[in-house]
Structures are given as structure tokens and as C-alpha cells.
Design a protein around this motif. Structure first.
Motif, short mmCIF file in Angstrom:
data_model
loop_
_atom_site.label_atom_id
_atom_site.label_comp_id
_atom_site.label_asym_id
_atom_site.label_seq_id
_atom_site.Cartn_x
_atom_site.Cartn_y
_atom_site.Cartn_z
N CYS A 81 11.48 48.75 -36.74
CA CYS A 81 10.07 48.68 -36.40
C CYS A 81 9.42 50.00 -36.80
N CYS A 117 7.79 51.59 -33.13
CA CYS A 117 8.61 52.13 -32.04
C CYS A 117 9.96 52.65 -32.56
N ARG A 140 12.69 51.11 -33.37
CA ARG A 140 13.95 50.44 -33.02
C ARG A 140 14.41 49.54 -34.17
N CYS A 175 7.81 45.01 -34.55
CA CYS A 175 8.57 44.15 -33.65
C CYS A 175 7.63 43.41 -32.71
N CYS A 214 5.81 45.47 -29.96
CA CYS A 214 4.68 46.28 -30.42
C CYS A 214 3.47 45.40 -30.73
ZN LIG Z 1 8.30 48.09 -32.17
#
Ligand SMILES: [Zn+2]
Length: 168
Positions: free
Chosen positions: A118, A121, A123, A142, A145
Motif C-alpha cells: 500500500c 500505509c 503494508r 489497501c 486506506c
Molecule cells: Zn493502506
């Protein structure tokens, strides 16, 4: 590593065991196996794989370069191997445990998903599940988000919300 050894991962699945279908093994299918409507016949390489996300165990039918041509079975290692052994006479003694350790697998996962993080963020896709990432050309986002930004947009721009308009 030669062509007789699979990579740590095949099609996002961790290889647990693998087998080479050599000339001493005979293909004797007890049941017809279809993949996308096409009958899957004898293959030169087989692997018992474990899906990285849902951890399902199944049989990977592979070409000579360890590319998956189709999968079958589901359950535990014993069941999946037994199904393969029913399709191939002489296969039962051919199974070899994957030589890779946790670190090899982890490196392969990073290689596989290095571009699928992502962008907001940070991840990895693998942390978030199979369907929770939308990828653009140079970025990915993602599901969490998306929900967060959606909430911010609604709060900062009441005209876009579903709230009824105030009379003026
Ligand atoms: Zn994210």
C-alpha cells in the motif's frame, strides 16, 4: 539449484513437498481432472503447496519449469499426496521435502510482493489478504486506506455526502 528442484514458492504457494515424474512413474488417472474446462493429463513435476494467505494445502500440477498448470485437492498433506499417488503409479516413493527454510520463503515472499505494498500505509499485500488492495500504475492502495480517505472526504465536503440538503 537445477531444474529438478522447485523454487520456494509456486503461484503464491509455499512448496512443502515435490516429486519428479520420471520414467519409472506411470500416469493412471482414476478420475478426470479439468482445469478451466480443459482436461489435465500427465505432468512432469508435482508439488504439495500451501497457500500463503488461506493456508489451504493442495496439489500443484507443474510443467518442467515448475510453472503451475493447475491445482487439485484440498486438505492436509497426507490427503493431497494420496490423491497424487492414485493418479501416478510409482509416485509414492518419489516425494522430497522442500529444502527451503523460513528465511528462503520469507525472501521469496518479499520478492513476489515487493511492488505490492500500500503506497499510503506501507503494508504489504500479503499482510492484508488477497482482495484488499487496488493497484494503479505507480501506486497501490489497501481497503483500509480507501475507507479512511472516504471518511475524510465525506467529512470535509458535505455536498458529496448522502446527508439530505439543508433548505436555504
Ligand atoms: Zn493502506
Amino acid at each position: 539449484m537445477d531444474e529438478n528442484t522447485p523454487p520456494p514458492l509456486i503461484s503464491s504457494s509455499r512448496v512443502l513437498f515435490y516429486a519428479i515424474v520420471d520414467s519409472t512413474v506411470r500416469f493412471t488417472p482414476r478420475n478426470v481432472l479439468y482445469v478451466d474446462g480443459v482436461e489435465l493429463g500427465a505432468v512432469p513435476r508435482l508439488a504439495v503447496g500451501k497457500n500463503l494467505i488461506d493456508e489451504d494445502v493442495f496439489l500443484l500440477h507443474c510443467d518442467a519449469g515448475w510453472n503451475s498448470l493447475g491445482t487439485s485437492g484440498s486438505g492436509d498433506i497426507d490427503n493431497v499426496m494420496a490423491e497424487a499417488n492414485r493418479r501416478y503409479d510409482g509416485l509414492a516413493t518419489k516425494w522430497i521435502k522442500s529444502p527451503y527454510g523460513e528465511l528462503d520463503v520469507a525472501k521469496s515472499i518479499v520478492d513476489l510482493y515487493v511492488d505490492q505494498r500500500c503506497s499510503f500505509c506501507g503494508r504489504y499485500h500479503i499482510e492484508l489478504g488477497a482482495s484488499s488492495m487496488i493497484e494503479g500504475k505507480n501506486a497501490a492502495i489497501c481497503g483500509e486506506c480507501i475507507e479512511r480517505f472516504h471518511a475524510v472526504l465525506i467529512n470535509s465536503n458535505p455536498d458529496q455526502s448522502d446527508a439530505p440538503n439543508h433548505e436555504t
